[in-house]
Scaffold this active site. Structure first.
Site, PDB file in Angstrom:
ATOM      1  N   ASP A  41     -18.667  11.390 -31.350  1.00  8.45           N
ATOM      2  CA  ASP A  41     -19.178  11.199 -32.707  1.00  8.45           C
ATOM      3  C   ASP A  41     -19.737  12.510 -33.268  1.00  8.45           C
ATOM      4  O   ASP A  41     -19.978  13.468 -32.521  1.00  8.45           O
ATOM      5  CB  ASP A  41     -20.282  10.133 -32.647  1.00  8.45           C
ATOM      6  CG  ASP A  41     -20.417   9.343 -33.928  1.00  8.45           C
ATOM      7  OD1 ASP A  41     -19.905   9.790 -34.966  1.00  8.45           O
ATOM      8  OD2 ASP A  41     -21.055   8.272 -33.892  1.00  8.45           O
ATOM      9  N   ASP A  96     -16.604   3.926 -40.964  1.00  8.67           N
ATOM     10  CA  ASP A  96     -17.663   3.009 -40.524  1.00  8.67           C
ATOM     11  C   ASP A  96     -17.571   1.695 -41.270  1.00  8.67           C
ATOM     12  O   ASP A  96     -18.294   0.752 -40.948  1.00  8.67           O
ATOM     13  CB  ASP A  96     -19.039   3.636 -40.784  1.00  8.67           C
ATOM     14  CG  ASP A  96     -19.518   4.432 -39.590  1.00  8.67           C
ATOM     15  OD1 ASP A  96     -18.900   4.328 -38.521  1.00  8.67           O
ATOM     16  OD2 ASP A  96     -20.520   5.160 -39.723  1.00  8.67           O
TER      17      ASP A  96
END
Ligand code: DGJ
Length: 740
Positions: free
Chosen positions: A479, A549
């Site tokens: 990430d 997301d």
């Protein structure tokens, strides 16, 4: 495929069955572009295409000759500061303050295959006959800088890869202020410009406008390729559709600051430039040093946007992605992030994993929160050791339990970041990018480690290596949850601060390279708050990426549609999550959430224990379905048929290589009262095969389905298709078509 050099006219013709790319050495030694497009016959001399006429108010190259101005020529790597006033591909600041350069042809080399680009991701070949490469060597006599322009043409498809390398063979250092990967002058401007833009949770929406005089550009100066503008643009003819017409796609294999630009001058020629964003870029090139630009890929198709996308898909799937997972269907996974966020214990995770296993999930992924003192986003980043309060037996203990259940185990990292509340920051406060005496901005309470420094990358590598070698880890989600600010490295001198952004991304690539080399069977998924760094550079190391997301099905339809313009389905991380959806509060059916998520790597982002028995039965069937069709979905030929950006319905499909299997995805956003009868003309089928439609049992020839169309009329038009499914908003279907 071949690259021909005509000595007499100093012309290079790069061609294969689909494209011709013709360039030549101009009389002043610069390289000119003569043609790029559909393949044409070769000839000894194309110099009739060098259009140069006397024009008023024009700066000219030769004394006494008013016809030769760089301003009106089509150039391959235009320089700053002479008679061309369009945006240059290169600008070099020299010791005496001059920024003028003049690169003239000195030699060339044509080789089979395609060289690697040191330290940078790039497309590759497995056999030398897959591509041919032309290396043009040019020199600026005043500075002694040598410029190598690389052109690789791939066999069979309309693909050209380009990059540039600068070597300082002079006697003084210089500063590269602009060093584009590709510059291409086109003779007209009758194009529609397409960009893929958005923001967090709304990535890669398609934005189109007619190309106009002046500069249109997208880019990033955030240090990552960004949610905002993907390093990919398209120029299509106004009449080009998904299935027909001319189109060029420009893609930059780079994950940092980029610029993708088209400049139309007032004579309506178009200059496309792509490369590292010159804003904040200043690379000091000492004597004897070299600088390699990232690779740009341009694809030409005269078969519409689908033709272009399929070429990109196959190229990036087979000759950019590498290693063990390249050709393998991806495991169905369950990620705990939206199920627990930071609130979990080992037993709770095992509970979630057990239900996932029962449903057929193959890989359980532990997301953020397992390390250091990480109980919220203020603490822990940088301390890559398991939190023993949550995981008493460490990552190894949990990984063993998951493996014993018969599943693989995956783990989340955010290697480039640190919280101030961490042991790493306390030990090395100067390891973050920051400018002396100035405040540093945080993003999500975290700071960016200075990955331009080897010792920083080494330290993170050591911590990650320890965990990965001690435990059975099959997957890593990497990430990156903030962009860069205060881009300054205290380890570099003043005259090298303009290098930090690029050195940072080289550090990221270096860490990826070391980890993927040490653990070749681990599946890497890149992520940057969703799709903030979803780019071809990442795909070289991580075969898949978390594209957003936003897990809401309706939003995902748009994001996946836009993303598919360049990127293969096998690269798109896509999961089913709970409703009401955590990003939008929207409620969509479980079957629509799955129907959308199938077109990617597929998984669940929820606690399956919280579903009803009926829903669990549905989930089990979904996983069986995905396992049966994932090879077709992830590696088939993908066609977009109806765009969510144009209307209420979205349709796309994928067809197997042998054309015997196809899946069609149909989605309608808003329910329509008393709707019209609808058909969708399919693509890519065999006209002579009879396809059985498993959705409604009908049988049709491929030519019927491609010309009359697949009937998608539904209950609102008075034709109940499946009485169990309430016909509502956000409705979707998958049609499985099989030919014996
Ligand atoms: C952002 C990612 O996109 C999410 O999927 C999740 O991993 C969080 N970060 C964790 O902090």
């Amino acid at each position: 495929m071949s690259i021909i050099f005509h000595e007499g006219s100093k012309t290079f013709h790069l061609f294969n069955e689909e494209i011709s790319y013709i360039i030549c050495v101009l009389s002043n030694g610069h390289i000119g572009n003569l043609y790029f497009g559909k393949k044409i016959h070769d000839r000894e001399d194309f110099s009739y295409l060098i259009e140069s006429k006397q024009r008023p108010m024009t700066a000219c190259v030769y004394e006494g000759n008013r016809k030769y101005s760089l301003e009106h020529l089509k150039l391959e790597y235009p320089v700053y500061g002479t008679s061309d006033y369009r945006n240059p591909a290169v600008e070099i600041l020299q010791e005496n303050g001059s920024r003028i350069s003049e690169f003239k042809y000195i030699s060339h080399e044509i080789t089979d295959g395609k060289p690697e680009l040191a330290g940078l991701p790039a497309t590759y070949v497995e056999e030398p006959e897959e591509a041919q490469t032309l290396c043009l060597r040019l020199k600026d006599e005043v500075t002694g800088i040598v410029l190598e322009l690389l052109y690789s043409i791939f066999s069979g498809k309309g693909i050209l890869a380009r990059s540039a390398r600068f070597i300082n063979e002079g006697i003084a250092p210089v500063h590269l202020l602009n060093a584009m990967s590709l510059s291409l002058d086109l003779p007209d401007s009758d194009y529609v410009w397409m960009q893929f833009s958005g923001v967090w949770a709304r990535e890669r929406h398609i934005i189109e406008r007619k190309l106009e005089q002046g500069i249109q550009a997208v880019g990033s100066i955030r240090g990552n390729s960004s949610h905002e503008h993907n390093p990919f643009i398209v120029l299509r003819r106004p009449s080009t559709t998904e299935t027909s017409g001319e189109v060029m796609g420009f893609s930059l294999i780079y994950s940092g600051n980029h610029r993708m630009q088209a400049e139309v001058d007032t004579h309506n020629t178009t200059r496309v430039t792509t490369g590292i964003n010159p804003q904040n870029f200043d690379w000091k090139l000492d004597c004897g040093e070299s600088f390699q630009t990232p690779e740009a890929v341009v694809v030409f198709s005269n078969q519409g946007l689908n033709g272009m996308s399929q070429t990109f898909h196959k190229l990036y799937q087979k000759r950019l992605v590498r290693g063990y997972w390249r050709d393998r269907p991806r495991p169905v996974l369950n990620n705990n992030w939206e199920a627990t966020y930071f609130d979990f214990t080992e037993d709770r995770l095992v509970e979630i994993a057990a239900k996932a296993k029962e449903c057929g999930v193959e890989l359980f992924v532990l997301d953020d929160g397992w390390f250091g003192k990480r109980s919220n986003d203020y603490t822990g980043l940088g301390d890559w050791v398991a939190n023993k309060e949550r995981l008493p037996f460490g990552i190894k203990g949990l990984a063993d339990r998951i493996e014993e259940m018969g599943m693989k185990f995956g783990l989340w990292f955010e290697p480039e970041m640190v919280n101030k509340d961490s042991d790493l920051y306390r030990a090395h406060p100067d390891w973050i990018l920051h400018a002396p005496q100035r405040a540093s901005c945080h993003g999500r309470n975290q700071y960016v480690l200075d990955f331009s420094r080897k010792e920083v990358v080494d330290c993170i590598y050591d911590m990650m290596y320890k965990i990965l070698s001690e435990s059975k880890i099959s997957y890593i989600k990497w990430d990156m949850n903030r962009s860069i600010t205060e881009c300054y490295s205290v380890a570099l001198p003043a005259d090298r601060q303009g290098e930090v952004f690029h050195r940072y991304i080289l550090g990221v690539y270096n860490l990826y390279d070391r980890l993927t080399t040490a653990f070749p069977q681990i599946l890497f998924e890149s992520c940057a708050s969703g799709g903030g760094r979803f780019d071809p550079g990442m795909l070289y190391y991580a075969p898949q990426g978390w594209i957003s997301d936003d897990t809401d099905a309706a939003e995902r339809v748009r994001i996946q549609y836009g993303t598919s313009m360049c990127y293969p389905i096998s690269s798109m991380g896509s999961h089913v999550s709970v409703v009401p959806n955590h990003q939008l509060n929207r409620i969509t059916s479980l079957h629509t959430r799955a129907n959308v998520a199938y077109f990617g790597t597929f998984g669940y982002e929820l606690d399956l224990n919280k579903l009803t028995d009926e829903e669990i039965a549905e989930v089990k069937a979904q996983i069986v379905f995905m396992k049966e069709y994932r090879e077709l979905i992830q590696f088939g030929n993908f066609y977009r048929l109806k765009s969510p950006f144009d209307g209420n319905e979205t349709v796309w499909m994928t067809v197997s290589e042998d054309k015997r299997k196809a899946l069609v995805f149909w989605y309608r956003e808003r329910n329509v009262v008393n709707a019209e009868f609808t058909r969708v003309r399919l693509q890519g089928l065999d006209p002579d095969l009879i396809y059985k439609n498993e959705y409604n049992g009908t049988e049709n020839y491929g030519d019927e389905l491609m010309n009359l169309g697949l009937l998608t009329t539904d209950v609102t038009a008075g034709e109940p298709t499946n009485e169990d499914l309430p016909c509502t908003d956000y409705e979707s279907r998958i049609y499985v078509l099989t030919a014996e």
